[in-house]
Design a protein around this motif. Structure first.
Motif, PDB file in Angstrom:
ATOM      1  N   GLY A 159       0.823  -1.196   0.000  1.00 19.34           N
ATOM      2  CA  GLY A 159       0.000   0.000   0.000  1.00 19.34           C
ATOM      3  C   GLY A 159       0.857   1.246   0.000  1.00 19.34           C
ATOM      4  N   HIS A 160       0.263   2.303   0.519  1.00 16.82           N
ATOM      5  CA  HIS A 160       0.987   3.568   0.604  1.00 16.82           C
ATOM      6  C   HIS A 160       0.403   4.412   1.733  1.00 16.82           C
ATOM      7  CE1 HIS A 160      -2.435   4.400  -2.081  1.00 16.82           C
ATOM      8  NE2 HIS A 160      -2.371   5.638  -1.632  1.00 16.82           N
ATOM      9  N   TYR A 161       1.171   5.395   2.159  1.00 14.52           N
ATOM     10  CA  TYR A 161       0.748   6.343   3.186  1.00 14.52           C
ATOM     11  C   TYR A 161       0.501   7.697   2.538  1.00 14.52           C
ATOM     12  CZ  TYR A 161       2.333   3.256   6.978  1.00 14.52           C
ATOM     13  OH  TYR A 161       2.495   2.218   7.856  1.00 14.52           O
ATOM     14  N   ILE A 162      -0.475   8.401   3.074  1.00  7.85           N
ATOM     15  CA  ILE A 162      -0.785   9.779   2.686  1.00  7.85           C
ATOM     16  C   ILE A 162      -0.664  10.603   3.966  1.00  7.85           C
ATOM     17  CG2 ILE A 162      -2.518  11.324   1.712  1.00  7.85           C
ATOM     18  CD1 ILE A 162      -3.825   8.579   0.639  1.00  7.85           C
ATOM     19  N   ASP A 163       0.258  11.566   3.983  1.00  7.18           N
ATOM     20  CA  ASP A 163       0.614  12.240   5.224  1.00  7.18           C
ATOM     21  C   ASP A 163       0.500  13.755   5.169  1.00  7.18           C
ATOM     22  OD1 ASP A 163       1.472   9.770   6.447  1.00  7.18           O
ATOM     23  OD2 ASP A 163       3.275   9.907   5.203  1.00  7.18           O
ATOM     24  N   LYS A 164       0.103  14.305   6.318  1.00  5.65           N
ATOM     25  CA  LYS A 164       0.219  15.729   6.604  1.00  5.65           C
ATOM     26  C   LYS A 164       1.123  15.823   7.819  1.00  5.65           C
ATOM     27  CE  LYS A 164      -4.312  16.989   4.869  1.00  5.65           C
ATOM     28  NZ  LYS A 164      -5.656  17.485   5.196  1.00  5.65           N
ATOM     29  N   LEU A 165       2.119  16.690   7.743  1.00  7.80           N
ATOM     30  CA  LEU A 165       3.100  16.821   8.812  1.00  7.80           C
ATOM     31  C   LEU A 165       3.141  18.257   9.318  1.00  7.80           C
ATOM     32  CD1 LEU A 165       4.592  15.068   6.213  1.00  7.80           C
ATOM     33  CD2 LEU A 165       5.769  14.286   8.230  1.00  7.80           C
ATOM     34  N   ARG A 166       3.598  18.397  10.553  1.00  6.54           N
ATOM     35  CA  ARG A 166       3.724  19.721  11.164  1.00  6.54           C
ATOM     36  C   ARG A 166       4.974  19.735  12.026  1.00  6.54           C
ATOM     37  NH1 ARG A 166      -1.322  20.516  14.001  1.00  6.54           N
ATOM     38  NH2 ARG A 166      -0.355  19.979  15.965  1.00  6.54           N
ATOM     39  N   LYS A 167       5.678  20.855  11.985  1.00  5.88           N
ATOM     40  CA  LYS A 167       6.869  21.021  12.806  1.00  5.88           C
ATOM     41  C   LYS A 167       6.426  21.564  14.157  1.00  5.88           C
ATOM     42  CE  LYS A 167      11.621  22.120  11.889  1.00  5.88           C
ATOM     43  NZ  LYS A 167      12.558  22.828  11.003  1.00  5.88           N
ATOM     44  N   VAL A 168       6.763  20.834  15.227  1.00  8.85           N
ATOM     45  CA  VAL A 168       6.377  21.198  16.589  1.00  8.85           C
ATOM     46  C   VAL A 168       7.649  21.288  17.423  1.00  8.85           C
ATOM     47  CG1 VAL A 168       5.047  20.502  18.620  1.00  8.85           C
ATOM     48  CG2 VAL A 168       4.175  19.981  16.325  1.00  8.85           C
ATOM     49  N   ASN A 169       7.898  22.455  17.995  1.00  4.31           N
ATOM     50  CA  ASN A 169       9.113  22.657  18.808  1.00  4.31           C
ATOM     51  C   ASN A 169      10.365  22.179  18.077  1.00  4.31           C
ATOM     52  OD1 ASN A 169       7.603  23.745  20.954  1.00  4.31           O
ATOM     53  ND2 ASN A 169       7.180  21.698  21.740  1.00  4.31           N
ATOM     54  N   GLY A 170      10.439  22.494  16.788  1.00  3.42           N
ATOM     55  CA  GLY A 170      11.622  22.183  15.997  1.00  3.42           C
ATOM     56  C   GLY A 170      11.706  20.766  15.481  1.00  3.42           C
ATOM     57  N   ARG A 171      10.668  19.938  15.729  1.00  6.45           N
ATOM     58  CA  ARG A 171      10.681  18.531  15.274  1.00  6.45           C
ATOM     59  C   ARG A 171       9.479  18.253  14.385  1.00  6.45           C
ATOM     60  NH1 ARG A 171      11.871  14.019  19.372  1.00  6.45           N
ATOM     61  NH2 ARG A 171      12.444  13.050  17.418  1.00  6.45           N
ATOM     62  N   TRP A 172       9.729  17.545  13.293  1.00  3.71           N
ATOM     63  CA  TRP A 172       8.646  17.147  12.405  1.00  3.71           C
ATOM     64  C   TRP A 172       7.878  15.971  13.001  1.00  3.71           C
ATOM     65  CZ3 TRP A 172       6.766  19.918   8.644  1.00  3.71           C
ATOM     66  CH2 TRP A 172       7.552  20.908   8.080  1.00  3.71           C
ATOM     67  N   LYS A 173       6.553  16.060  12.903  1.00  3.63           N
ATOM     68  CA  LYS A 173       5.676  14.996  13.411  1.00  3.63           C
ATOM     69  C   LYS A 173       4.516  14.817  12.435  1.00  3.63           C
ATOM     70  CE  LYS A 173       6.844  15.764  18.210  1.00  3.63           C
ATOM     71  NZ  LYS A 173       6.702  14.788  19.268  1.00  3.63           N
ATOM     72  N   PHE A 174       3.910  13.656  12.510  1.00  8.30           N
ATOM     73  CA  PHE A 174       2.715  13.414  11.699  1.00  8.30           C
ATOM     74  C   PHE A 174       1.528  14.107  12.358  1.00  8.30           C
ATOM     75  CE2 PHE A 174       5.247   9.558  10.747  1.00  8.30           C
ATOM     76  CZ  PHE A 174       5.385   9.757   9.383  1.00  8.30           C
TER      77      PHE A 174
END
Length: 137
Positions: free
Chosen positions: A111-126
Motif C-alpha cells: 500500500g501507501h501512506y498519505i501524510d500531513k506533517l507539522r513542525k512542533v518545537n523544531g521537530r517534524w511529526k505526523f
C-alpha cells in the motif's frame, strides 16, 4: 519559505521520522511511535480504524499488537517524498508489510501512506497519517 539548505534539512528530518515510525512500531516501542505524532495527531487504517490524540493512538497500539497473533511485523517503506511549506508539509511513501513467524516472512499487504506533517518545537511529526492498502475494496 525557507532557504534551500533549510528545506533539505527539513526533508532529511522527515525521512528520519518515517524510519523512526517503522522501527518503533515494529519493535513494539509504542511510546516512541506515539511521539511520532502531534498531540492531536490522527492515524487512519482501513483495517483498524481512525484513532486520534495520544489516548486514541495508544488504544490503536494495543489493538494492533493483539492483531499480530504472535508474529513480528515488519514495515518496509520506500519512495519517501515530501513537500515542505514553512512549518507544514505533505508527504507519502510506498508500504510493503510482512508478518514474520517461525523463521518465515509472510507478505501481508502492499500500500501507501498519505501524510500531513507539522513542525512542533523544531521537530517534524505526523499531524495526519492515512494508510491505504492497494487493491483493497
Amino acid at each position: 519559505m525557507g532557504t534551500i539548505s533549510e528545506t533539505l534539512a527539513d526533508r532529511e528530518e522527515i525521512r528520519e521520522l518515517y524510519a523512526r515510525y517503522a522501527h518503533s512500531i515494529d519493535a513494539a516501542q509504542f511510546d516512541e511511535w506515539v511521539e511520532c505524532f502531534t498531540e492531536d495527531g490522527v492515524f487512519e487504517s482501513p483495517r483498524l480504524g481512525r484513532h486520534s490524540g495520544r489516548d486514541g493512538l495508544r488504544k490503536f497500539c494495543a489493538m494492533y499488537k493483539e492483531s499480530w497473533g504472535g508474529a513480528k511485523p515488519m514495515h518496509l517503506m520506500s519512495n519517501v517524498s515530501s513537500a515542505v511549506n514553512g512549518g507544514r508539509a505533505t508527504g507519502g511513501c510506498y508500504l510493503a508489510y510482512f508478518h514474520c513467524k517461525n523463521g518465515k516472512a509472510e507478505f501481508s499487504a502492499v500500500g501507501h501512506y498519505i501524510d500531513k506533517l507539522r513542525k512542533v518545537n523544531g521537530r517534524w511529526k505526523f499531524e495526519h497519517r492515512q494508510v491505504a492498502i492497494d487493491g483493497a475494496p
